[in-house]
Each structure stands twice: as C-alpha cells, then as structure tokens.
Design a protein around this motif. Structure first.
Motif, PDB file in Angstrom:
ATOM      1  N   GLU A   1       0.825  -1.211   0.000  1.00  0.00           N
ATOM      2  CA  GLU A   1       0.000   0.000   0.000  1.00  0.00           C
ATOM      3  C   GLU A   1       0.859   1.262   0.000  1.00  0.00           C
ATOM      4  OE1 GLU A   1      -2.422  -0.403   3.471  1.00  0.00           O
ATOM      5  OE2 GLU A   1      -3.363  -2.241   2.774  1.00  0.00           O
ATOM      6  N   GLY A   2       2.178   1.104  -0.035  1.00  0.00           N
ATOM      7  CA  GLY A   2       3.075   2.250  -0.026  1.00  0.00           C
ATOM      8  C   GLY A   2       3.281   2.855   1.349  1.00  0.00           C
ATOM      9  N   LYS A   3       3.030   2.073   2.404  1.00  0.00           N
ATOM     10  CA  LYS A   3       3.175   2.560   3.782  1.00  0.00           C
ATOM     11  C   LYS A   3       4.361   1.893   4.460  1.00  0.00           C
ATOM     12  CE  LYS A   3      -1.844   3.035   4.218  1.00  0.00           C
ATOM     13  NZ  LYS A   3      -3.032   2.524   4.911  1.00  0.00           N
ATOM     14  N   LEU A   4       4.790   2.470   5.573  1.00  0.00           N
ATOM     15  CA  LEU A   4       5.853   1.879   6.377  1.00  0.00           C
ATOM     16  C   LEU A   4       5.248   0.885   7.364  1.00  0.00           C
ATOM     17  CD1 LEU A   4       8.052   5.001   7.194  1.00  0.00           C
ATOM     18  CD2 LEU A   4       8.614   3.104   5.665  1.00  0.00           C
ATOM     19  N   PRO A   5       6.082   0.029   7.988  1.00  0.00           N
ATOM     20  CA  PRO A   5       5.563  -0.890   9.010  1.00  0.00           C
ATOM     21  C   PRO A   5       4.863  -0.128  10.140  1.00  0.00           C
ATOM     22  CG  PRO A   5       7.770  -1.531   8.375  1.00  0.00           C
ATOM     23  CD  PRO A   5       7.502  -0.214   7.713  1.00  0.00           C
ATOM     24  N   MET A   6       3.808  -0.704  10.672  1.00  0.00           N
ATOM     25  CA  MET A   6       2.996  -0.045  11.691  1.00  0.00           C
ATOM     26  C   MET A   6       3.797   0.274  12.950  1.00  0.00           C
ATOM     27  SD  MET A   6       0.190   1.337  12.468  1.00  0.00           S
ATOM     28  CE  MET A   6      -1.235   0.824  11.554  1.00  0.00           C
ATOM     29  N   CYS A   7       4.737  -0.575  13.327  1.00  0.00           N
ATOM     30  CA  CYS A   7       5.525  -0.332  14.543  1.00  0.00           C
ATOM     31  C   CYS A   7       6.269   0.992  14.453  1.00  0.00           C
ATOM     32  CB  CYS A   7       6.497  -1.487  14.792  1.00  0.00           C
ATOM     33  SG  CYS A   7       7.597  -1.835  13.403  1.00  0.00           S
ATOM     34  N   ALA A   8       6.883   1.272  13.308  1.00  0.00           N
ATOM     35  CA  ALA A   8       7.629   2.516  13.128  1.00  0.00           C
ATOM     36  C   ALA A   8       6.679   3.703  12.998  1.00  0.00           C
ATOM     37  CB  ALA A   8       8.527   2.422  11.902  1.00  0.00           C
ATOM     38  N   GLU A   9       5.553   3.506  12.344  1.00  0.00           N
ATOM     39  CA  GLU A   9       4.572   4.587  12.195  1.00  0.00           C
ATOM     40  C   GLU A   9       4.033   5.032  13.552  1.00  0.00           C
ATOM     41  OE1 GLU A   9       3.248   6.240   9.581  1.00  0.00           O
ATOM     42  OE2 GLU A   9       3.890   5.109   7.829  1.00  0.00           O
ATOM     43  N   MET A  10       3.858   4.088  14.475  1.00  0.00           N
ATOM     44  CA  MET A  10       3.232   4.398  15.762  1.00  0.00           C
ATOM     45  C   MET A  10       4.223   4.778  16.851  1.00  0.00           C
ATOM     46  SD  MET A  10       0.079   4.274  15.131  1.00  0.00           S
ATOM     47  CE  MET A  10      -0.610   4.357  16.765  1.00  0.00           C
ATOM     48  N   CYS A  11       5.511   4.744  16.580  1.00  0.00           N
ATOM     49  CA  CYS A  11       6.508   5.080  17.600  1.00  0.00           C
ATOM     50  C   CYS A  11       6.374   6.560  17.969  1.00  0.00           C
ATOM     51  CB  CYS A  11       7.920   4.784  17.096  1.00  0.00           C
ATOM     52  SG  CYS A  11       9.196   5.145  18.325  1.00  0.00           S
ATOM     53  N   SER A  12       6.007   6.830  19.216  1.00  0.00           N
ATOM     54  CA  SER A  12       5.696   8.201  19.633  1.00  0.00           C
ATOM     55  C   SER A  12       6.918   9.114  19.655  1.00  0.00           C
ATOM     56  CB  SER A  12       5.034   8.193  21.011  1.00  0.00           C
ATOM     57  OG  SER A  12       5.889   7.598  21.963  1.00  0.00           O
ATOM     58  N   THR A  13       8.094   8.563  19.883  1.00  0.00           N
ATOM     59  CA  THR A  13       9.307   9.383  19.925  1.00  0.00           C
ATOM     60  C   THR A  13      10.115   9.274  18.641  1.00  0.00           C
ATOM     61  OG1 THR A  13      10.602   7.602  20.924  1.00  0.00           O
ATOM     62  CG2 THR A  13       9.485   9.126  22.438  1.00  0.00           C
ATOM     63  N   LYS A  14       9.621   8.506  17.686  1.00  0.00           N
ATOM     64  CA  LYS A  14      10.326   8.237  16.419  1.00  0.00           C
ATOM     65  C   LYS A  14      11.705   7.617  16.677  1.00  0.00           C
ATOM     66  CE  LYS A  14       6.864   9.487  14.084  1.00  0.00           C
ATOM     67  NZ  LYS A  14       5.927   8.402  13.911  1.00  0.00           N
ATOM     68  N   ALA A  15      11.779   6.825  17.730  1.00  0.00           N
ATOM     69  CA  ALA A  15      13.009   6.083  18.014  1.00  0.00           C
ATOM     70  C   ALA A  15      13.181   4.959  17.004  1.00  0.00           C
ATOM     71  CB  ALA A  15      12.979   5.502  19.426  1.00  0.00           C
ATOM     72  N   LEU A  16      12.072   4.332  16.614  1.00  0.00           N
ATOM     73  CA  LEU A  16      12.119   3.214  15.676  1.00  0.00           C
ATOM     74  C   LEU A  16      11.960   3.749  14.258  1.00  0.00           C
ATOM     75  CD1 LEU A  16      12.340   0.179  15.263  1.00  0.00           C
ATOM     76  CD2 LEU A  16       9.869   0.021  15.563  1.00  0.00           C
ATOM     77  N   LEU A  17      13.018   3.605  13.486  1.00  0.00           N
ATOM     78  CA  LEU A  17      13.021   4.058  12.098  1.00  0.00           C
ATOM     79  C   LEU A  17      12.924   2.855  11.175  1.00  0.00           C
ATOM     80  CD1 LEU A  17      15.980   6.595  12.372  1.00  0.00           C
ATOM     81  CD2 LEU A  17      13.539   7.117  12.448  1.00  0.00           C
ATOM     82  N   ALA A  18      12.209   3.006  10.078  1.00  0.00           N
ATOM     83  CA  ALA A  18      12.083   1.929   9.092  1.00  0.00           C
ATOM     84  C   ALA A  18      12.008   2.547   7.710  1.00  0.00           C
ATOM     85  CB  ALA A  18      10.831   1.100   9.359  1.00  0.00           C
TER      86      ALA A  18
END
Length: 202
Positions: A145-162
């Motif tokens: 769908e052209g989106k990033l993995p949900m875990c990285a999208e929902m990271c509140s501090t943007k610590a998880l990058l994908a």
C-alpha cells in the motif's frame, strides 16, 4: 532498488511498548507470539537503555541458510519473508537468528510447536497482495500500500526508524551530529557518542 531496514535509536526509546502493541493489533498475531519486543539493558540503573527488537531483515540472513525446507526468501528490496506452507516447525531458524526473531505458538517438541512466525516488515507473504489468505497467515501488507511498518509509524518518539537503509542511516547520522558528535558517530570513543544536555557545547 532500496534496501529496507529497521534502526532503533536507543537515545529516544522510552520503553512504552507502543511498537509491540501496534504490531500485534495490525497483524492480529496469535497469543504467545511477539514479532517485536522491547529489550531494556541495565534496567533501573544509571545508563539504562531500551531498544525495540524484531527481525532485522539481514542481507545475509542466517535463518535462510539453515532452513531445511527453504521456506525463507528475500524480496527485491531486502525484506526476508517466509512461506508458512513449507515450514515444518523444526526451530533451526530460531537457533540461528541472533535477534531471536522467529517465534513459535507452542513450546512443544519438534514438529508439534506449530508454524514459525516472525516480523514481515508489514510486507505480507507469498500469497496475492492484500488477499484474505495473506492477511490470515502473515498479517497486514502495508508495503504493498506504499506505507511503512505499523511499529515505526506508531513510535511516539520516532526512536524506531524503518525504510530505505540509506535514508534511515542519514536520519540517524543527523540526530547524532545534533547531539554533539562532530564526526557523525563514526569514531571509536563511546564517551563522544554520549550527549549531556546539562553541558554547554564547546
């Protein structure tokens, strides 16, 4: 072609487990299986550090090398996926993976522990993109769908990058330089990497 990778910025991770919850909800992962987990080192002590860990989609994945049924395959953009129809539940992939990414729904003996499950980078599996069969076996296919993995999208501090490995490393490099590391984190001194907000920049 882009090489898709994860990177967790340990200086930003606050151990909220939002990435774990987002993954379980988006992919409807069965009970007992955690495709992603947060690991805390030196818990409760000075220097405590947390990182979010899942399948790192290795360029030379050890799970692929040891699987006797060749259920693993790599997409053109470097995502390591698996075919549950070929999995026999032997557990070799779990022993080979340095991140403990492969999970099994049961602790039973060989062949009775069920089909292996792991992070798919929200890229589904070998079935047709976004089909009911793919969703049931592998979870969401956000990449199609052209989106990033949900875990990285929902990271509140943007610590998880994908995303594309080059872009992810550029973002992390900028963060490290901003924290006061003049050479972009490519020195050998651990003291230089630490950033003390109470000290004035030289």
């Amino acid at each position: 072609m882009a090489r898709m990778k994860f990177l967790c910025d340990s200086k930003r991770c606050i151990e909220c487990n939002g990435c774990v919850t987002a993954c379980k909800n988006e992919n409807e992962v069965e009970w007992g299986v955690n495709r992603r987990r947060v690991v805390t080192i030196n818990d409760g002590e000075p220097g405590e550090t947390s990182i979010s860990v899942a399948c790192m989609h290795c360029s030379d994945a050890p799970c692929m090398a040891v699987c006797p049924t060749d259920c693993f395959y790599q997409t053109d953009d470097g995502i390591v996926l698996h075919n549950k129809d070929l999995c026999i539940g032997c557990g070799y992939c779990l022993y080979a993976c340095p991140f403990g990414a492969p999970q099994f729904p049961s602790d039973a003996a060989f062949g009775e522990r069920g089909k292996m499950d792991k992070c798919t980078f929200c890229a589904g599996g070998p079935e047709e993109d976004n089909s009911p069969e793919e969703k049931a076996k592998y979870g969401a296919n956000r990449i199609a769908e052209g989106k990033l993995p949900m875990c990285a999208e929902m990271c509140s501090t943007k610590a998880l990058l994908a995303g594309d490995a080059n872009e992810v490393s550029d973002i992390f490099r900028e963060r490290v330089i901003y924290r006061g590391h003049n050479d972009g984190a490519w020195s050998m001194s651990e003291e230089d990497l630490a950033y003390d907000a109470t000290q004035q920049k030289a």
